[in-house]
Design a protein around this motif. Structure first.
Motif, PDB file in Angstrom:
ATOM      1  N   LEU A  48      54.852  49.700  91.270  1.00 27.47           N
ATOM      2  CA  LEU A  48      54.487  49.307  89.908  1.00 27.47           C
ATOM      3  C   LEU A  48      54.947  47.891  89.595  1.00 27.47           C
ATOM      4  O   LEU A  48      54.563  47.308  88.584  1.00 27.47           O
ATOM      5  CB  LEU A  48      55.104  50.269  88.894  1.00 27.47           C
TER       6      LEU A  48
ATOM      7  N   THR B 151      54.603  50.618  83.234  1.00 29.44           N
ATOM      8  CA  THR B 151      53.267  50.179  83.613  1.00 29.44           C
ATOM      9  C   THR B 151      52.715  49.232  82.557  1.00 29.44           C
ATOM     10  O   THR B 151      52.891  49.466  81.367  1.00 29.44           O
ATOM     11  CB  THR B 151      52.320  51.393  83.725  1.00 29.44           C
TER      12      THR B 151
ATOM     13  N   GLN C 221      58.734  53.919  92.459  1.00 33.99           N
ATOM     14  CA  GLN C 221      58.269  53.085  91.356  1.00 33.99           C
ATOM     15  C   GLN C 221      58.050  51.637  91.757  1.00 33.99           C
ATOM     16  O   GLN C 221      57.478  50.865  90.998  1.00 33.99           O
ATOM     17  CB  GLN C 221      59.286  53.109  90.206  1.00 33.99           C
TER      18      GLN C 221
ATOM     19  N   TYR D  73      47.609  50.293  89.606  1.00 37.59           N
ATOM     20  CA  TYR D  73      47.151  48.960  90.004  1.00 37.59           C
ATOM     21  C   TYR D  73      46.348  49.007  91.295  1.00 37.59           C
ATOM     22  O   TYR D  73      46.446  49.927  92.094  1.00 37.59           O
ATOM     23  CB  TYR D  73      48.338  48.005  90.214  1.00 37.59           C
TER      24      TYR D  73
ATOM     25  N   THR E 138      53.642  42.112  89.769  1.00 34.27           N
ATOM     26  CA  THR E 138      52.886  42.405  88.553  1.00 34.27           C
ATOM     27  C   THR E 138      52.738  41.176  87.657  1.00 34.27           C
ATOM     28  O   THR E 138      51.837  41.115  86.837  1.00 34.27           O
ATOM     29  CB  THR E 138      53.572  43.540  87.791  1.00 34.27           C
TER      30      THR E 138
END
Lengths: 319, 262
Positions: free
Chosen positions: B40, B106, B37, B257, B199
């Motif tokens: 992310l 997400t 993960q 992404y 992110t």
């Protein structure tokens, strides 16, 4: 009627829930990204505390204050660090006898005047060397001037005393602020290093986390349209971008990409101000600064940097 | 006995809470890493840093556990019991709670408007001639432009900046729906988040698409489309728009992404 209300309630709920998800993702990403840098910083600080004596450091820095400030501005080229973890190292350096102006100049310059950030800026602005040079030059200038001003107007370390940090005065916890203990065995030193690192991790991590929370909140809450309407005014845009940089608290390696995304609608000066001011002072590191240095000193430092950044940006806009 | 007992208990609290938090962070990072993960949250090229950091946390945890069990081994912390209050650990617990309690991981379409769609591509219009265009010759020879994870950013830049060169070409791409206010009934934008470092600095990139009844898909629906690039006028400027010839609704991909410059 009830059905309609239920639908509306469900829509509002989904919308808010989506905001919560975005908040969580952004917050965790800031924390995960800055985690290694904070950890590295507290470990370097703890190693300095336990393995390097004041004398070694004193011998390494130049005698004259001016020369040491100058040197500090270039140290980032050797140690490409992120601004997330600067404060613990700087505090330790000051405790080890590095003069305050040089340590602060290092703290301000190193996150920007370094190869990693230059490369990232060049990428973000599609190899526009002009912007990269403006950013590095302004950062260098601001750090140097701040160092020189501090050299002229401040005395002493300006660190909070341990009692101020903890709000009582029976003088405990002084251990972390003490110098290394030459008599200890290597194993003992390593254990103490880990213990110091852990202690400082919890002390500074708290502020990093709070800063990251406020930063992610403002990413979700500040509407871009509001920023864009203010972007073309040559003086107002500088203020807006500096406030924006303060609140969103992104890493110095990444903020160039954010700045580039504003480049159609904002003046060049304001973009440079964003990329110089953000890594020097933002929400997450001002909390750490306030915890480490005297409040009055942090206010002065912030004011000096604001003045220098905005005047540099103003010059860029008008030349 | 009374004071000593209190000493011991309150001291244990501090080191004990710290051990719990450290353990929590190790488990969190390890779990994110094992379940893949981490991409992310951060650019995959920084994953090694995260791995180093959870490995570094292990010796710190060991020391804290030893200090919890053997209070005498710590000379100084014993005196610090008075302010090892739970309050100063609240931020850490909030992070851990949020990380484990909110399962979704997400970014969704809600953020597109506050991030600003396609701001990068319009950003460079004033210096468009100096722009490096590594993909221009490649795309020029292709009949069908296949937009993938690897060429996404460059492809979007090319198509949005030079629609006249690509008009008439076929294209295939995936992305999620975002409806810009002011578009007509048959228009949407197909968007993906581009992540540079983490992110938090993601920016949405995309292209306008046209198709019959396309607005019935709500924001955030992932679509895989085939279409033909055409030139339209939007906001008084030339812009690219994809006329959709076939489309398929798909599940959100595992790697939503795009990471440029890897």
């Amino acid at each position: 009627m009830e059905d309609a209300l239920a639908t509306i309630a469900a829509a509002v709920w989904t919308d808010n829930w989506n905001h919560v998800i975005n908040f969580k993702v952004i917050l965790l990403s800031i924390v995960i990204e800055s985690f290694p840098f904070l950890l590295m910083s507290v470990i370097v600080s703890a190693l300095l505390n336990n393995f390097v004596s004041e004398n070694t450091i004193r011998n390494m820095i130049p005698q004259s204050n001016i020369r040491s400030i100058f040197m500090a501005c270039f140290l980032g080229i050797l140690f490409p660090v992120c601004d997330c973890g600067m404060v613990p190292i700087v505090r330790r350096l000051i405790l080890k006898g590095v003069p305050l102006p040089a340590a602060i100049a290092f703290m301000l310059a190193a996150p920007i005047v370094n190869p990693v950030v230059s490369a990232a800026t060049a990428f973000a602005f599609q190899n526009n060397i002009h912007v990269v040079l403006l950013r590095l030059g302004t950062a260098f200038g601001v750090a140097l001037c701040t160092g020189l001003l501090l050299n002229g107007f401040t005395k002493g370390r300006q660190l909070k005393s341990p009692s101020q940090i903890h709000g009582h005065s029976h003088g405990c916890c002084q251990h972390t602020l003490n110098s290394h203990h030459p008599g200890y065995s290597p194993l003992h030193r390593w254990i103490n290093t880990l213990r110091d690192a852990c202690h400082e991790f919890f002390e500074m991590g708290k502020y990093l986390v709070i800063g990251a929370m406020l930063g992610s909140l403002s990413q979700i809450a500040i509407p871009r349209e509001m920023l864009l309407t203010l972007g073309q005014d040559s003086s107002l845009s500088i203020g807006v971008m500096m406030v924006f940089a303060f609140f969103i608290s992104v890493c110095s390696a990444a903020d160039a990409f954010i700045a580039a995304s504003f480049s159609s609608s904002f003046t060049l000066g304001s973009l440079v101000a964003f990329m110089v001011f953000g890594p020097m002072i933002d929400l997450k590191n001002i909390l750490m600064l306030l915890h480490t240095f005297r409040t009055k000193f942090v206010c002065c430092l912030t004011l000096i940097i604001i003045m220098l950044c905005s005047s540099a940006a103003y010059l860029i806009n008008h030349l | 006995m009374q004071p000593r007992k209190r000493n011991l208990r309150s001291f244990n609290n501090g080191a004990c809470i710290q051990s719990i938090i450290l353990l929590g962070f190790i488990i969190l990072l390890l779990w994110l890493d094992i379940t893949k993960q981490l991409p992310l949250y951060i650019n995959p090229k920084f994953i090694v840093l995260t791995q180093i950091s959870y490995l570094l946390l292990v010796p710190m945890l060991v020391i804290q556990i030893i200090d919890t069990l053997l209070p005498t081994s710590s000379v100084y912390e014993q005196h610090c019991h008075k302010h090892s209050s739970i309050g100063k650990y609240t931020p850490f617990f909030m992070i851990l709670l949020l990380a484990f309690a909110v399962p979704e991981n997400t970014l969704n379409a809600n953020l597109v408007s506050s991030k600003g769609l396609n701001s990068q591509s319009s950003a460079i219009t004033h210096s468009i001639k100096d722009l490096p265009r590594p993909l221009a010759p490649v795309f020029g020879q292709m009949d069908t432009i296949k937009v993938t994870n690897l060429n996404y950013t460059e492809a979007m830049c090319e198509i949005n900046n030079f629609p006249n060169e690509y008009a008439g070409k076929k294209i295939t791409m995936t992305g999620f729906v975002f409806q810009i206010p002011g578009l007509t009934n048959n228009q949407i934008s197909l968007v993906r988040y581009v992540v540079m470092c983490c992110t938090a600095d993601s920016l949405p990139y995309g292209v306008m698409c046209e198709g019959i009844e396309i607005q019935k898909y709500p924001d955030g629906t992932w679509l895989s489309i085939e279409g033909i690039i055409q030139m339209v006028t939007y906001d008084g400027k030339d812009a690219a728009s994809i006329k959709i010839t076939s489309l398929q609704k798909i599940e959100a991909p595992k790697d939503p992404y795009v990471y440029p410059y890897n």
